[in-house]
Design a protein around this motif. Structure first.
Motif, PDB file in Angstrom:
ATOM      1  N   LEU A 185       0.783  -1.072  -0.095  1.00  0.00           N
ATOM      2  CA  LEU A 185      -0.104   0.081  -0.003  1.00  0.00           C
ATOM      3  C   LEU A 185       1.022   1.256   0.063  1.00  0.00           C
ATOM      4  CD1 LEU A 185      -2.733  -1.024   2.881  1.00  0.00           C
ATOM      5  CD2 LEU A 185      -2.741  -1.325   0.234  1.00  0.00           C
ATOM      6  N   LEU A 186       0.524   2.091  -0.969  1.00  0.00           N
ATOM      7  CA  LEU A 186       1.127   3.473  -0.872  1.00  0.00           C
ATOM      8  C   LEU A 186       0.156   4.514  -0.502  1.00  0.00           C
ATOM      9  CD1 LEU A 186       3.485   5.374  -1.440  1.00  0.00           C
ATOM     10  CD2 LEU A 186       3.000   5.414  -4.091  1.00  0.00           C
ATOM     11  N   ASP A 187       0.560   5.083   0.752  1.00  0.00           N
ATOM     12  CA  ASP A 187      -0.665   5.994   1.279  1.00  0.00           C
ATOM     13  C   ASP A 187      -2.313   5.292   1.238  1.00  0.00           C
ATOM     14  OD1 ASP A 187       1.069   7.863   1.980  1.00  0.00           O
ATOM     15  OD2 ASP A 187       0.986   8.873  -0.020  1.00  0.00           O
ATOM     16  N   GLY A 188      -2.262   4.027   1.526  1.00  0.00           N
ATOM     17  CA  GLY A 188      -3.571   3.428   1.254  1.00  0.00           C
ATOM     18  C   GLY A 188      -4.159   2.741  -0.169  1.00  0.00           C
ATOM     19  N   HIS A 189      -3.283   3.135  -1.078  1.00  0.00           N
ATOM     20  CA  HIS A 189      -3.591   2.567  -2.170  1.00  0.00           C
ATOM     21  C   HIS A 189      -2.857   1.404  -2.461  1.00  0.00           C
ATOM     22  CE1 HIS A 189      -5.581   6.424  -3.423  1.00  0.00           C
ATOM     23  NE2 HIS A 189      -4.642   6.907  -2.821  1.00  0.00           N
ATOM     24  N   ASP A 190      -3.664   0.114  -2.827  1.00  0.00           N
ATOM     25  CA  ASP A 190      -3.038  -1.028  -3.179  1.00  0.00           C
ATOM     26  C   ASP A 190      -2.448  -1.243  -4.601  1.00  0.00           C
ATOM     27  OD1 ASP A 190      -3.000  -3.891  -4.009  1.00  0.00           O
ATOM     28  OD2 ASP A 190      -3.889  -4.253  -2.066  1.00  0.00           O
ATOM     29  N   ILE A 191      -1.308  -1.615  -4.612  1.00  0.00           N
ATOM     30  CA  ILE A 191      -0.441  -1.403  -6.159  1.00  0.00           C
ATOM     31  C   ILE A 191      -1.249  -2.492  -7.135  1.00  0.00           C
ATOM     32  CG2 ILE A 191       1.210  -3.520  -5.750  1.00  0.00           C
ATOM     33  CD1 ILE A 191       3.049  -1.442  -7.218  1.00  0.00           C
ATOM     34  N   LEU A 192      -1.969  -3.516  -6.650  1.00  0.00           N
ATOM     35  CA  LEU A 192      -2.699  -4.440  -7.404  1.00  0.00           C
ATOM     36  C   LEU A 192      -4.019  -4.025  -7.937  1.00  0.00           C
ATOM     37  CD1 LEU A 192      -1.730  -8.034  -6.165  1.00  0.00           C
ATOM     38  CD2 LEU A 192      -0.788  -6.825  -8.241  1.00  0.00           C
ATOM     39  N   GLU A 193      -4.634  -3.055  -7.192  1.00  0.00           N
ATOM     40  CA  GLU A 193      -6.137  -2.511  -7.207  1.00  0.00           C
ATOM     41  C   GLU A 193      -5.843  -1.415  -7.970  1.00  0.00           C
ATOM     42  OE1 GLU A 193      -8.086  -2.495  -3.658  1.00  0.00           O
ATOM     43  OE2 GLU A 193      -7.965  -4.753  -3.422  1.00  0.00           O
ATOM     44  N   GLU A 194      -4.813  -0.571  -7.700  1.00  0.00           N
ATOM     45  CA  GLU A 194      -4.700   0.840  -8.518  1.00  0.00           C
ATOM     46  C   GLU A 194      -3.288   1.010  -8.937  1.00  0.00           C
ATOM     47  OE1 GLU A 194      -6.812   3.944  -6.151  1.00  0.00           O
ATOM     48  OE2 GLU A 194      -6.407   2.644  -4.742  1.00  0.00           O
ATOM     49  N   PRO A 195      -2.642  -0.067  -9.965  1.00  0.00           N
ATOM     50  CA  PRO A 195      -1.382  -0.253 -10.240  1.00  0.00           C
ATOM     51  C   PRO A 195      -1.003   1.180 -10.982  1.00  0.00           C
ATOM     52  CG  PRO A 195      -2.727  -1.573 -11.765  1.00  0.00           C
ATOM     53  CD  PRO A 195      -3.467  -1.011 -10.631  1.00  0.00           C
ATOM     54  N   ARG A 196      -1.711   1.674 -11.821  1.00  0.00           N
ATOM     55  CA  ARG A 196      -1.474   2.790 -12.777  1.00  0.00           C
ATOM     56  C   ARG A 196      -1.006   4.272 -11.658  1.00  0.00           C
ATOM     57  NH1 ARG A 196      -4.303   4.512 -18.291  1.00  0.00           N
ATOM     58  NH2 ARG A 196      -2.809   6.377 -18.795  1.00  0.00           N
ATOM     59  N   THR A 240      18.996   8.834 -27.757  1.00  0.00           N
ATOM     60  CA  THR A 240      19.836   9.618 -27.144  1.00  0.00           C
ATOM     61  C   THR A 240      19.008   9.818 -25.704  1.00  0.00           C
ATOM     62  OG1 THR A 240      18.363  11.379 -27.840  1.00  0.00           O
ATOM     63  CG2 THR A 240      20.140  10.932 -29.133  1.00  0.00           C
ATOM     64  N   VAL A 241      20.015  10.223 -24.908  1.00  0.00           N
ATOM     65  CA  VAL A 241      19.835  10.601 -23.503  1.00  0.00           C
ATOM     66  C   VAL A 241      18.254  11.509 -23.527  1.00  0.00           C
ATOM     67  CG1 VAL A 241      20.089  11.821 -21.295  1.00  0.00           C
ATOM     68  CG2 VAL A 241      22.002  10.412 -22.409  1.00  0.00           C
ATOM     69  N   ASP A 242      18.230  12.480 -24.050  1.00  0.00           N
ATOM     70  CA  ASP A 242      17.037  13.156 -24.288  1.00  0.00           C
ATOM     71  C   ASP A 242      15.715  12.360 -24.693  1.00  0.00           C
ATOM     72  OD1 ASP A 242      16.291  16.170 -23.512  1.00  0.00           O
ATOM     73  OD2 ASP A 242      15.317  15.900 -25.589  1.00  0.00           O
ATOM     74  N   GLU A 243      15.886  11.612 -25.882  1.00  0.00           N
ATOM     75  CA  GLU A 243      14.851  10.865 -26.238  1.00  0.00           C
ATOM     76  C   GLU A 243      14.374   9.726 -25.292  1.00  0.00           C
ATOM     77  OE1 GLU A 243      16.245  10.548 -31.079  1.00  0.00           O
ATOM     78  OE2 GLU A 243      16.965   9.245 -29.553  1.00  0.00           O
ATOM     79  N   TYR A 244      15.288   9.029 -24.557  1.00  0.00           N
ATOM     80  CA  TYR A 244      14.939   8.286 -23.479  1.00  0.00           C
ATOM     81  C   TYR A 244      14.143   8.985 -22.525  1.00  0.00           C
ATOM     82  CZ  TYR A 244      15.782   4.689 -19.651  1.00  0.00           C
ATOM     83  OH  TYR A 244      15.613   4.158 -18.407  1.00  0.00           O
ATOM     84  N   LEU A 245      14.459   9.958 -22.136  1.00  0.00           N
ATOM     85  CA  LEU A 245      14.035  10.685 -20.736  1.00  0.00           C
ATOM     86  C   LEU A 245      12.588  11.146 -21.250  1.00  0.00           C
ATOM     87  CD1 LEU A 245      16.980  12.380 -19.000  1.00  0.00           C
ATOM     88  CD2 LEU A 245      15.989  10.162 -18.336  1.00  0.00           C
ATOM     89  N   ARG A 246      12.462  11.683 -22.505  1.00  0.00           N
ATOM     90  CA  ARG A 246      11.114  11.987 -22.976  1.00  0.00           C
ATOM     91  C   ARG A 246      10.224  10.717 -23.000  1.00  0.00           C
ATOM     92  NH1 ARG A 246      10.525  16.972 -24.916  1.00  0.00           N
ATOM     93  NH2 ARG A 246      12.445  18.460 -24.689  1.00  0.00           N
ATOM     94  N   PHE A 247      10.911   9.766 -23.268  1.00  0.00           N
ATOM     95  CA  PHE A 247       9.870   8.452 -23.293  1.00  0.00           C
ATOM     96  C   PHE A 247       9.534   8.030 -21.815  1.00  0.00           C
ATOM     97  CE2 PHE A 247      10.224   3.643 -23.110  1.00  0.00           C
ATOM     98  CZ  PHE A 247       9.137   3.590 -23.602  1.00  0.00           C
ATOM     99  N   ALA A 248      10.462   8.330 -20.930  1.00  0.00           N
ATOM    100  CA  ALA A 248      10.195   8.156 -19.546  1.00  0.00           C
ATOM    101  C   ALA A 248       8.901   9.029 -19.037  1.00  0.00           C
ATOM    102  CB  ALA A 248      11.420   8.125 -18.614  1.00  0.00           C
ATOM    103  N   CYS A 249       9.317  10.314 -19.756  1.00  0.00           N
ATOM    104  CA  CYS A 249       8.002  11.153 -19.180  1.00  0.00           C
ATOM    105  C   CYS A 249       6.618  10.797 -19.711  1.00  0.00           C
ATOM    106  CB  CYS A 249       8.577  12.389 -19.691  1.00  0.00           C
ATOM    107  SG  CYS A 249       9.421  13.272 -18.624  1.00  0.00           S
ATOM    108  N   ALA A 250       6.631  10.160 -21.012  1.00  0.00           N
ATOM    109  CA  ALA A 250       5.235   9.604 -21.427  1.00  0.00           C
ATOM    110  C   ALA A 250       4.696   8.657 -20.812  1.00  0.00           C
ATOM    111  CB  ALA A 250       5.517   9.312 -22.932  1.00  0.00           C
ATOM    112  N   ILE A 251       5.751   7.673 -20.248  1.00  0.00           N
ATOM    113  CA  ILE A 251       5.386   6.432 -19.574  1.00  0.00           C
ATOM    114  C   ILE A 251       4.699   6.969 -18.102  1.00  0.00           C
ATOM    115  CG2 ILE A 251       6.134   4.518 -18.214  1.00  0.00           C
ATOM    116  CD1 ILE A 251       7.809   4.164 -20.506  1.00  0.00           C
ATOM    117  N   LYS A 252       5.428   7.796 -17.344  1.00  0.00           N
ATOM    118  CA  LYS A 252       4.979   8.302 -16.128  1.00  0.00           C
ATOM    119  C   LYS A 252       3.854   9.448 -16.387  1.00  0.00           C
ATOM    120  CE  LYS A 252       7.490   6.201 -13.096  1.00  0.00           C
ATOM    121  NZ  LYS A 252       8.354   6.976 -12.278  1.00  0.00           N
TER     122      LYS A 252
END
Length: 314
Positions: free
Chosen positions: A59-70, A90-102
């Motif tokens: 649980l993260l602050d009461g949120h279950d990772i299996l019930e609310e994974p996103r 490139t580093v910039d491309e990779y970090l922008r990709f990470a931004c999209a995922i997050k």
């Protein structure tokens, strides 16, 4: 706050972790320790949602990772031992990709990347291919992706492995800075590193939690005995036998040959027993000269070895 409740992971009849329970307070830097195969990586993979548990909850602050994974995954940054890098980006491309995922808002990406890159000191390599970077820079890029989205919790698995001494110090300093604004879990086999940056430690052994407390409390608990280091000239096995036969000796461990023909031993006794005279007489009788004796401080390494079953008991 992170709550790990009765976590169990089974593979057939084999338990990787069993009934693991501990909490991580907001703003805390926690050291998570264990030998290879103890269950550290399995636990961290479950906490991050990479694999599911057979039983138990995270649980993260009461949120279950299996019930609310996103929701939960967006609030956790993870740097595995092998950083998940796409080497042809490139580093910039990779970090922008990470931004999209997050799911960082598009309008905030540019400023956010600038802040993250400045924090981990990779601004000068943002346009370079990741495969052409040094080990230290690759590690920094992996750490940068863990910080994308400004997660509340950051999990770092062996973040300084393979780095040179200067890079190690820089990463340790950065971890301390991160602890001011994030909850940090640090898993490392470098115990001095954990002692330097962590406020509290959790030790896992064979899938079970064997200790969780502030370092000074663990030290005090093990420090209930009187501990000393003795150097003995002669046969290592004979010296060990004599030391183990002392009244009041609780623990004996050889640390190897320290000078030609002489071995060092760590010996602990109950505090109500002063075994020094008895030890001197027993060694002299056995023809084993004692050439050095000094008190020893209890370290995190001592605690770790004792709780995970390494070393030899008296």
């Amino acid at each position: 706050m992170i709550e790990i409740q009765n976590l169990t992971k089974r593979y057939g009849s084999k338990f990787a972790v069993r009934d693991v329970t501990f909490t991580i307070k907001k703003g805390e830097i926690l050291g998570f320790l264990g030998r290879n195969g103890a269950g550290k990586t399995t636990t961290m993979n479950i906490v991050t949602g990479y694999i599911s548990a057979s039983e138990g909850r995270v649980l993260l602050d009461g949120h279950d990772i299996l019930e609310e994974p996103r929701l939960v995954k967006r609030r956790i940054g993870y740097l595995p031992e092998q950083p998940p890098l796409y080497l042809d980006m490139t580093v910039d491309e990779y970090l922008r990709f990470a931004c999209a995922i997050k799911e960082v808002k598009p309008g905030a990406v540019r400023a956010h990347l600038s802040d993250v890159c400045e924090l981990v000191k990779i601004g000068d390599v943002r346009g370079r291919l990741i495969k052409n970077l040094s080990k230290g820079y690759k590690q920094r890029v992996g750490l940068a992706q863990a910080l994308i989205g400004n997660p509340e919790m950051i999990i770092l698995d062996e973040p300084t492995v393979g780095l040179d001494p200067k890079q190690i110090l820089e990463i340790r300093t950065l971890i301390k800075r991160l602890g001011k604004d994030h909850t940090v879990v640090l898993s490392s086999h470098i115990l001095t590193e954990v002692a330097d940056v962590c406020e509290r430690v959790v030790i896992i052994n064979k899938g079970n939690i064997v200790a969780q407390d502030k370092l000074e409390n663990l030290t005090r608990g093990i420090g209930e005995s009187f501990r000393m280091t003795v150097r003995i000239a002669g046969s290592e096995s004979d010296a060990k036998r004599v030391l183990r036969g002392l009244d009041g000796a609780r623990y004996v461990e050889s640390t190897g040959m320290k000078e030609d023909g002489a071995f060092d031993f760590i010996i602990e006794s109950d505090r109500q027993f002063d075994i020094r005279k008895q030890m001197f007489n027993a060694l002299a009788k056995a023809g084993l000269p004692m050439i050095m004796l000094r008190p020893s401080d209890v370290t995190l390494e001592d605690i770790f070895l004792k709780l995970t079953g390494d070393g030899e008991g008296a």
